[in-house]
Every structure is written in C-alpha cells, then in structure tokens.
Design an enzyme around this catalytic site. Structure first.
Site, mmCIF file in Angstrom:
data_model
loop_
_atom_site.group_PDB
_atom_site.id
_atom_site.type_symbol
_atom_site.label_atom_id
_atom_site.label_comp_id
_atom_site.label_asym_id
_atom_site.label_seq_id
_atom_site.Cartn_x
_atom_site.Cartn_y
_atom_site.Cartn_z
ATOM 1 C CG ASP A 41 -2.399 0.784 0.978
ATOM 2 O OD1 ASP A 41 -3.161 -0.048 1.203
ATOM 3 O OD2 ASP A 41 -2.353 1.995 0.523
ATOM 4 C CG ASP A 70 3.093 4.319 -7.234
ATOM 5 O OD1 ASP A 70 2.147 3.496 -7.907
ATOM 6 O OD2 ASP A 70 3.224 5.446 -7.437
ATOM 7 C CB VAL A 71 0.502 -1.038 -7.999
ATOM 8 C CG1 VAL A 71 0.217 -1.642 -6.624
ATOM 9 C CG2 VAL A 71 -0.691 -0.036 -8.562
ATOM 10 C CB SER A 84 -15.316 -3.363 -10.961
ATOM 11 O OG SER A 84 -16.614 -2.840 -10.682
ATOM 12 C CE1 TYR A 118 -12.597 1.384 -9.982
ATOM 13 C CE2 TYR A 118 -14.632 0.568 -10.869
ATOM 14 C CZ TYR A 118 -13.742 0.384 -9.734
ATOM 15 O OH TYR A 118 -14.050 -0.607 -8.868
ATOM 16 C CE LYS A 165 -11.491 -2.216 -10.518
ATOM 17 N NZ LYS A 165 -10.534 -2.915 -9.724
#
Length: 246
Positions: A37, A62-63, A141, A154, A158
């Site tokens: 995280d 940080d991904v 999602s 988003y 997703k």
C-alpha cells in the site's frame, strides 16, 4: 480446514477495505501475507491487527512502478520462502462524466488499476513460473462488465483487467500458474457508503438479493480462487454481485 496453509500471498491495496478483508481471510486460512500500500501508517496498523510479523509483513509500494512491485515480491520470498498467491487489488477512483473528466483523471485510474495489475501479474508470474505453481487473483469490477455513468476511466480499466487476466491465463497455464479475476458489485465500504443516497438506492434496486455485499464476501471468493478448490479454473471472471445485472 485451512485452505491456504503455509502459503505466501502478496496483496496490493491491502491496508484497508476489500484488500484488508482478503488479508484477514487468507491469514484465517493459514497463509502468511505481505501487504502492499502507499500509506505506511495504515500498513503497520493492518499488519498488527493480523497478528504481527509472524504472519504479516508490509511494503510501501506504488503499483505503477515496476521496480517497487519487484522489490515487494522479492521481499515476500525472502521473508516467507515462496510466492504462492498474488492479489492485484490496489485501486483509486477519479469519477467524472465523459464531458468533464480530465486527461489526468483518466490516466491516473488507468495507471493504478490496469498498469498496476499488469505489473503485478507479470512480475508475480515470472516468479511463479520458475517454481511451477501459483495463483494470481485480479480485482476487476461489475463496472468492467456493464459500464457505469461517470466512470469511463474506471470501467475501461476494470474491463481491461478481465482481458489481461484471460490473456495471462493462457500464457501461464503450461507453467502451472492460474490467473483469475473477481468482479465485485456494490460492496459496503467507506467509499461506496459516501455516494449520494439516490445513487445508492438506484444500485440497490438492481440487486436480486436485496442488499449490498460485505468485503468478507469478496474475500471468500479470493480464498476460493487462491486455493486448491479452484484447481481447474483459470481465465475466469467470478462475479460477486448479489445477482446484479446478470
């Protein structure tokens, strides 16, 4: 029966919300976890709640940055001896209508969700293919299936995660590595509970089970996909939606 006994899992976005619920469920089923995280204080608090260093380690990560993801995964192997499960869960929202969304808002969401998931899948997959086993669980999602107003960024990210997961599943299957994803619907979290009452009621009206889901119910699906009960499943998008928009 503990379904993940002695397995090591890395969970991005693991300090809170659905990520932390997944970590709780994994630890309850015998896994050791590394939480990634951006919030160091939240990470420390989450690891303490899970039982401390014996079962939970942390990595500020940080991904979007492949080097940071690589260090997190190497840290998991160094701490616990293997990498058996990777959960790519980290995400943000920058909602706005198509007319009002800025290029920056679009890029931020795509980078965290889609590029972050690609980094995690690619780098965890490289470790898992060498050991000949592993399970990668990516959080998509329902927005990636149906599209939601105010979420072109988003929803695109997703939906991309579903495609990414299926393509990676085909590439990694011969190495004993499975890749699946979860598509949650309306889950009761601080983020969703902050939405306007009208929007909440509209979404609730679409759910045959008549209620919002709980983070633990998404975590249950993650436990299933991470472990041997789903050993003949790969490239699957598993909906946890209460039947919404089926």
């Amino acid at each position: 029966m503990k379904l993940l006994q002695d397995r090591t899992a890395v969970i991005t976005g693991g300090a809170q919300g659905i990520g932390f619920a997944i970590a709780e469920a994994f630890v309850a089923h015998g896994a050791r976890v590394v939480l990634g995280d951006l919030d160091a204080a939240a990470l420390d608090a989450a690891a303490a709640r899970l039982g401390g260093e014996a079962v939970a380690r942390t990595a500020v990560c940080d991904v979007r940055d492949a080097d940071q993801v690589r260090r997190m995964l190497r840290g998991a192997v160094d701490a616990f001896g293997s990498l058996d499960v990777m959960v790519n869960n980290a995400g943000i929202t920058r909602d706005a209508t198509l007319r009002n969304m800025t290029e920056e808002q679009f890029d931020q969401v795509i980078d965290v969700h889609l590029k972050g998931c690609w980094n995690g899948t690619r780098l965890a997959g490289a470790i898992m293919r060498e050991q000949g086993s592993g399970s990668i669980v990516n959080l998509s999602s329902l927005s990636g299936k149906a599209g939601m107003v105010g979420q072109t960024n988003y929803s695109a990210a997703k939906a991309g995660i579903v495609g990414l997961s299926k393509a990676a599943a085909k590439e990694l299957a011969r190495h004993g590595v499975r890749v699946n994803c979860i598509q949650p619907g309306l889950i009761r979290t601080p983020m969703t509970e902050a939405m306007p009452a009208k929007a909440w009621d509209q979404k609730m009206a679409e759910i045959p089970l008549g209620r919002a889901g709980e983070p633990a119910e998404v975590a249950g699906a993650a436990v299933f996909l991470a472990g041997d009960l789903s050993s003949y499943m790969t490239g699957t998008a598993l909906e946890v939606t209460g039947g919404r928009l089926m």
